[in-house]
Motif scaffolding. Structure first.
Motif, mmCIF file in Angstrom:
data_model
loop_
_atom_site.group_PDB
_atom_site.id
_atom_site.type_symbol
_atom_site.label_atom_id
_atom_site.label_comp_id
_atom_site.label_asym_id
_atom_site.label_seq_id
_atom_site.Cartn_x
_atom_site.Cartn_y
_atom_site.Cartn_z
ATOM 1 N N GLN A 4 37.397 9.826 -14.778
ATOM 2 C CA GLN A 4 36.668 8.617 -14.392
ATOM 3 C C GLN A 4 35.214 8.672 -14.821
ATOM 4 O O GLN A 4 34.644 7.656 -15.235
ATOM 5 N N LEU A 5 34.597 9.844 -14.742
ATOM 6 C CA LEU A 5 33.213 9.978 -15.174
ATOM 7 C C LEU A 5 33.082 9.636 -16.658
ATOM 8 O O LEU A 5 32.207 8.860 -17.060
ATOM 9 N N ALA A 6 33.963 10.210 -17.473
ATOM 10 C CA ALA A 6 33.915 9.947 -18.919
ATOM 11 C C ALA A 6 34.175 8.478 -19.220
ATOM 12 O O ALA A 6 33.493 7.868 -20.056
ATOM 13 N N LEU A 7 35.147 7.899 -18.537
ATOM 14 C CA LEU A 7 35.497 6.501 -18.783
ATOM 15 C C LEU A 7 34.425 5.540 -18.287
ATOM 16 O O LEU A 7 34.056 4.590 -18.980
ATOM 17 N N ASN A 8 33.913 5.785 -17.078
ATOM 18 C CA ASN A 8 32.944 4.864 -16.474
ATOM 19 C C ASN A 8 31.545 5.002 -17.053
ATOM 20 O O ASN A 8 30.793 4.030 -17.091
ATOM 21 N N ASN A 9 31.189 6.205 -17.478
ATOM 22 C CA ASN A 9 29.813 6.457 -17.904
ATOM 23 C C ASN A 9 29.703 6.552 -19.421
ATOM 24 O O ASN A 9 29.133 5.674 -20.065
ATOM 25 N N LYS A 10 30.256 7.596 -20.002
ATOM 26 C CA LYS A 10 30.145 7.804 -21.450
ATOM 27 C C LYS A 10 30.746 6.644 -22.245
ATOM 28 O O LYS A 10 30.161 6.200 -23.239
ATOM 29 N N LEU A 11 31.891 6.123 -21.789
ATOM 30 C CA LEU A 11 32.561 5.056 -22.526
ATOM 31 C C LEU A 11 32.109 3.664 -22.073
ATOM 32 O O LEU A 11 31.369 2.977 -22.773
ATOM 33 N N ASN A 61 34.462 9.674 -26.981
ATOM 34 C CA ASN A 61 33.806 9.517 -28.276
ATOM 35 C C ASN A 61 34.676 8.740 -29.257
ATOM 36 O O ASN A 61 34.194 7.853 -29.969
ATOM 37 N N GLY A 62 35.956 9.103 -29.319
ATOM 38 C CA GLY A 62 36.864 8.419 -30.232
ATOM 39 C C GLY A 62 37.027 6.954 -29.872
ATOM 40 O O GLY A 62 37.070 6.079 -30.750
ATOM 41 N N ALA A 63 37.104 6.667 -28.588
ATOM 42 C CA ALA A 63 37.237 5.284 -28.136
ATOM 43 C C ALA A 63 35.988 4.474 -28.487
ATOM 44 O O ALA A 63 36.084 3.326 -28.908
ATOM 45 N N LEU A 64 34.813 5.073 -28.321
ATOM 46 C CA LEU A 64 33.569 4.378 -28.680
ATOM 47 C C LEU A 64 33.545 4.014 -30.154
ATOM 48 O O LEU A 64 33.199 2.887 -30.528
ATOM 49 N N GLU A 65 33.916 4.958 -31.003
ATOM 50 C CA GLU A 65 33.881 4.709 -32.439
ATOM 51 C C GLU A 65 34.864 3.608 -32.828
ATOM 52 O O GLU A 65 34.542 2.740 -33.657
ATOM 53 N N SER A 66 36.046 3.617 -32.240
ATOM 54 C CA SER A 66 37.028 2.570 -32.531
ATOM 55 C C SER A 66 36.565 1.222 -32.001
ATOM 56 O O SER A 66 36.747 0.182 -32.662
ATOM 57 N N TYR A 67 35.976 1.218 -30.829
ATOM 58 C CA TYR A 67 35.502 -0.036 -30.229
ATOM 59 C C TYR A 67 34.404 -0.670 -31.086
ATOM 60 O O TYR A 67 34.405 -1.887 -31.313
ATOM 61 N N VAL A 68 33.464 0.148 -31.546
ATOM 62 C CA VAL A 68 32.375 -0.375 -32.381
ATOM 63 C C VAL A 68 32.937 -0.966 -33.666
ATOM 64 O O VAL A 68 32.548 -2.068 -34.083
ATOM 65 N N LYS A 69 33.851 -0.267 -34.294
ATOM 66 C CA LYS A 69 34.440 -0.741 -35.563
ATOM 67 C C LYS A 69 35.165 -2.069 -35.372
ATOM 68 O O LYS A 69 35.020 -2.994 -36.176
ATOM 69 N N ALA A 70 35.937 -2.180 -34.296
ATOM 70 C CA ALA A 70 36.702 -3.405 -34.042
ATOM 71 C C ALA A 70 35.798 -4.547 -33.587
ATOM 72 O O ALA A 70 35.949 -5.685 -34.049
ATOM 73 N N SER A 71 34.863 -4.261 -32.709
ATOM 74 C CA SER A 71 33.991 -5.313 -32.167
ATOM 75 C C SER A 71 33.107 -5.922 -33.240
ATOM 76 O O SER A 71 32.802 -7.122 -33.205
ATOM 77 N N ALA A 72 32.700 -5.104 -34.201
ATOM 78 C CA ALA A 72 31.823 -5.599 -35.263
ATOM 79 C C ALA A 72 32.465 -6.733 -36.048
ATOM 80 O O ALA A 72 31.762 -7.583 -36.604
ATOM 81 N N LEU A 73 33.792 -6.773 -36.079
ATOM 82 C CA LEU A 73 34.492 -7.839 -36.788
ATOM 83 C C LEU A 73 34.246 -9.206 -36.158
ATOM 84 O O LEU A 73 34.421 -10.242 -36.808
ATOM 85 N N GLU A 74 33.844 -9.205 -34.884
ATOM 86 C CA GLU A 74 33.633 -10.456 -34.156
ATOM 87 C C GLU A 74 32.176 -10.704 -33.793
ATOM 88 O O GLU A 74 31.867 -11.679 -33.112
ATOM 89 N N LEU A 75 31.299 -9.832 -34.229
ATOM 90 C CA LEU A 75 29.867 -9.972 -33.932
ATOM 91 C C LEU A 75 29.134 -10.319 -35.217
ATOM 92 O O LEU A 75 29.081 -9.508 -36.141
ATOM 93 N N ASP A 76 28.577 -11.515 -35.273
ATOM 94 C CA ASP A 76 27.844 -11.885 -36.481
ATOM 95 C C ASP A 76 26.355 -12.129 -36.241
ATOM 96 O O ASP A 76 25.586 -12.246 -37.184
ATOM 97 N N ALA A 77 25.942 -12.182 -34.992
ATOM 98 C CA ALA A 77 24.523 -12.431 -34.696
ATOM 99 C C ALA A 77 23.755 -11.130 -34.481
ATOM 100 O O ALA A 77 22.522 -11.121 -34.518
ATOM 101 N N ILE A 78 24.468 -10.034 -34.246
ATOM 102 C CA ILE A 78 23.832 -8.730 -34.043
ATOM 103 C C ILE A 78 24.568 -7.671 -34.850
ATOM 104 O O ILE A 78 25.716 -7.866 -35.252
ATOM 105 N N ARG A 79 23.887 -6.542 -35.056
ATOM 106 C CA ARG A 79 24.537 -5.377 -35.669
ATOM 107 C C ARG A 79 24.916 -4.398 -34.552
ATOM 108 O O ARG A 79 24.189 -4.266 -33.578
ATOM 109 N N PHE A 80 26.041 -3.707 -34.736
ATOM 110 C CA PHE A 80 26.572 -2.823 -33.700
ATOM 111 C C PHE A 80 27.073 -1.550 -34.368
ATOM 112 O O PHE A 80 27.969 -1.601 -35.219
ATOM 113 N N ASN A 81 26.476 -0.416 -34.010
ATOM 114 C CA ASN A 81 26.833 0.862 -34.615
ATOM 115 C C ASN A 81 26.840 1.977 -33.582
ATOM 116 O O ASN A 81 26.389 1.803 -32.452
ATOM 117 N N VAL A 82 27.335 3.122 -34.002
ATOM 118 C CA VAL A 82 27.363 4.290 -33.129
ATOM 119 C C VAL A 82 26.964 5.523 -33.945
ATOM 120 O O VAL A 82 27.374 5.671 -35.100
#
Length: 199
Positions: A80-87, A129-150
């Motif tokens: 829960q700590l990893a999911l709630n905080n780091k992720l 960490n792996g979930a963050l990297e996948s989330y950033v890659k997928a979310s960027a496909l739908e974000l055009d007003a901001i840049r999103f990286n990790v």
């Protein structure tokens, strides 16, 4: 640029603050220590921080908690700590923070090399960490007003030395900060920036 830096008092955070402050205004936020207070594991705390700080050009996170432990010893609380905080804590910085970003703003989060180079005891950290990297890659496909990286740091020499480890395979906090500077000032979007590539 006006940059909100979460985790500014940490080893990497201090180096990132120093690197950014050369040309930009850095607003520090931490769980404890100087600057604005925030608990990224609590969405309401993030909302309160953003309301106090107001509009910014970039949000950078060098924060996020998760524990090392043998797989057989991980508890529900460790997961829960990893999911709630780091992720989710970092994901919420983008979800909630994007409304406070000026046009062409950016959000930069922190994962780590353990997403792709795990080691015994890194199970929940590697998961986040792996979930963050996948989330950033997928979310960027739908974000055009901001840049999103990790940014994916390797082990930081200063932390390794503090833990009595051999620092040979590590990277200094100052060198690690170069990847964050590139993420904030560059044009990349939906990318994982491996810190050693920016030294």
């Amino acid at each position: 640029m006006k940059i909100l830096l979460i985790g500014a008092s940490g080893t990497i955070g201090q180096a990132v603050a120093k690197a950014l402050a050369t040309d930009h205004e850095v607003i520090a936020a931490n769980y404890s220590g100087e600057g604005f207070k925030v608990d990224i594991g609590n969405p309401e705390s993030i909302r309160a921080l953003l309301a106090r700080v107001g509009k910014v050009d970039a949000i950078v996170s060098t924060a996020g908690l998760a524990n090392f432990s043998p797989l057989s010893e991980f508890t529900d609380a460790d997961y829960q700590l990893a999911l709630n905080n780091k992720l989710m804590g970092q994901i919420n910085l983008m979800r909630l923070g994007r409304e406070y970003l000026n046009q062409d703003g950016s959000v930069t989060l922190t994962s780590g090399v353990l997403s792709r180079e795990p080691m015994p005891g890194s199970g929940v950290i590697s998961m986040a960490n792996g979930a963050l990297e996948s989330y950033v890659k997928a979310s960027a496909l739908e974000l055009d007003a901001i840049r999103f990286n990790v940014v994916a740091p390797v082990f930081v020499k200063e932390t390794m030395a503090m833990m009595g480890m051999d620092t040979e395979g590590g990277l200094s906090a100052d060198d690690t900060a170069k990847a964050y500077l590139a993420a904030v000032t560059g044009a990349m979007h939906g990318q994982t920036l491996d810190a050693p590539d920016y030294v």
